[in-house]
Design a protein around this motif. Structure first.
Motif, short mmCIF file in Angstrom:
data_model
loop_
_atom_site.label_atom_id
_atom_site.label_comp_id
_atom_site.label_asym_id
_atom_site.label_seq_id
_atom_site.Cartn_x
_atom_site.Cartn_y
_atom_site.Cartn_z
N UNK A 1 -8.31 -0.71 17.25
CA UNK A 1 -6.95 -0.85 16.73
C UNK A 1 -6.97 -1.00 15.22
N UNK A 2 -6.04 -0.36 14.52
CA UNK A 2 -5.96 -0.58 13.07
C UNK A 2 -5.61 -2.03 12.77
N UNK A 3 -6.11 -2.53 11.66
CA UNK A 3 -5.78 -3.88 11.22
C UNK A 3 -4.73 -3.75 10.13
N UNK A 4 -3.57 -4.35 10.38
CA UNK A 4 -2.46 -4.28 9.45
C UNK A 4 -2.20 -5.68 8.89
N UNK A 5 -2.31 -5.83 7.58
CA UNK A 5 -2.06 -7.14 6.96
C UNK A 5 -0.60 -7.58 7.11
N UNK B 1 -0.57 0.48 4.04
CA UNK B 1 -1.89 -0.12 3.88
C UNK B 1 -2.39 -0.67 5.21
N UNK B 2 -3.53 -0.20 5.66
CA UNK B 2 -4.16 -0.71 6.88
C UNK B 2 -5.64 -0.38 6.87
N UNK B 3 -6.38 -1.10 7.69
CA UNK B 3 -7.81 -0.85 7.89
C UNK B 3 -7.92 -0.05 9.18
N UNK B 4 -8.22 1.25 9.08
CA UNK B 4 -8.21 2.11 10.28
C UNK B 4 -9.13 1.60 11.39
N UNK B 5 -8.71 1.87 12.62
CA UNK B 5 -9.52 1.51 13.79
C UNK B 5 -10.59 2.56 14.05
N UNK B 6 -11.58 2.17 14.81
CA UNK B 6 -12.68 3.05 15.20
C UNK B 6 -12.16 4.09 16.19
N UNK C 1 -16.08 5.55 12.52
CA UNK C 1 -15.36 4.55 11.74
C UNK C 1 -14.98 5.15 10.39
N UNK C 2 -13.75 4.94 9.98
CA UNK C 2 -13.30 5.36 8.65
C UNK C 2 -13.13 4.11 7.80
N UNK C 3 -14.05 3.87 6.87
CA UNK C 3 -13.92 2.68 6.03
C UNK C 3 -12.72 2.77 5.10
N UNK C 4 -12.27 1.62 4.67
CA UNK C 4 -11.27 1.53 3.62
C UNK C 4 -12.04 1.20 2.35
N UNK C 5 -11.86 2.02 1.32
CA UNK C 5 -12.62 1.84 0.08
C UNK C 5 -11.75 1.23 -1.01
N UNK C 6 -12.36 0.34 -1.78
CA UNK C 6 -11.72 -0.31 -2.92
C UNK C 6 -12.55 -0.06 -4.17
N UNK C 7 -11.90 -0.10 -5.32
CA UNK C 7 -12.60 -0.02 -6.61
C UNK C 7 -11.96 -1.07 -7.51
#
Length: 170
Positions: A82-86, A149-154, A159-165
């Motif tokens: 499941x995606x993680x949604x803040x 904005x969400x952290x995609x689920x597997x 797995x599709x990571x969420x990338x930050x810079x």
């Protein structure tokens, strides 16, 4: 990313994290309230773009070009389906990261961005955050949830990571 890596167990109330020191940089912080039912395993990693970011989808990783110097990248990989949604709430940051560089940060202010996709192409989207550097440390706290904005689920394909810079500037 070939920098420091850690695994956290995320609950709906959030979780704290701490990556080991890597190339003079430490990253700690928290992920705040979210929609997780039960728990979710999330892997976090960082890199400095000094030969420590692997190719991505068969090509070079898309670098973040912004004011000043982009000095750290990070990835969050959700292991649940499941995606993680803040969620916003209780005057607690949605995301917070404290970055310390023992050699000093490359500026007096820092900002962050997240890698998104537009028509299938990677696009860095700056987050609405600017933080003041204090000594050799910056604390970046995000209190709002950017649209989409969400952290995609597997998925079956992985797995599709969420990338930050993070970039710092004068």
């Amino acid at each position: 990313m070939k920098g420091a890596c850690t695994k956290i167990t995320l609950k709906s109330t959030g979780a704290n994290f701490a990556l080991a020191r890597y190339q003079d940089i430490t990253v700690t912080g928290s992920i705040g309230l979210n929609n997780v039912k039960g728990t979710a395993t999330v892997y976090l990693a960082d890199a400095t773009d000094k030969g420590d970011i692997e190719n991505w989808k068969g090509a070079a990783f898309p670098k973040y070009k912004a004011a000043g110097t982009t000095f750290v990248y990070a990835a969050a990989a959700n292991q649940s389906s499941s995606p993680i949604i803040p969620k916003v709430g209780h005057n607690k940051p949605v995301l917070e990261y404290v970055i310390t560089d023992s050699k000093g940060l490359p500026g007096t202010k820092c900002a962050a961005a997240v890698l998104t996709f537009s028509k299938g192409k990677p696009v860095w989207k700056p987050l609405p955050i600017t933080a003041q550097v204090k000594g050799k440390t910056v604390t970046i706290a995000q209190y709002t949830v950017p649209r989409g904005f969400e952290l995609p689920g597997k998925t079956k394909s992985g797995v599709t990571p969420l990338y930050f810079a993070v970039n710092c500037f004068q």
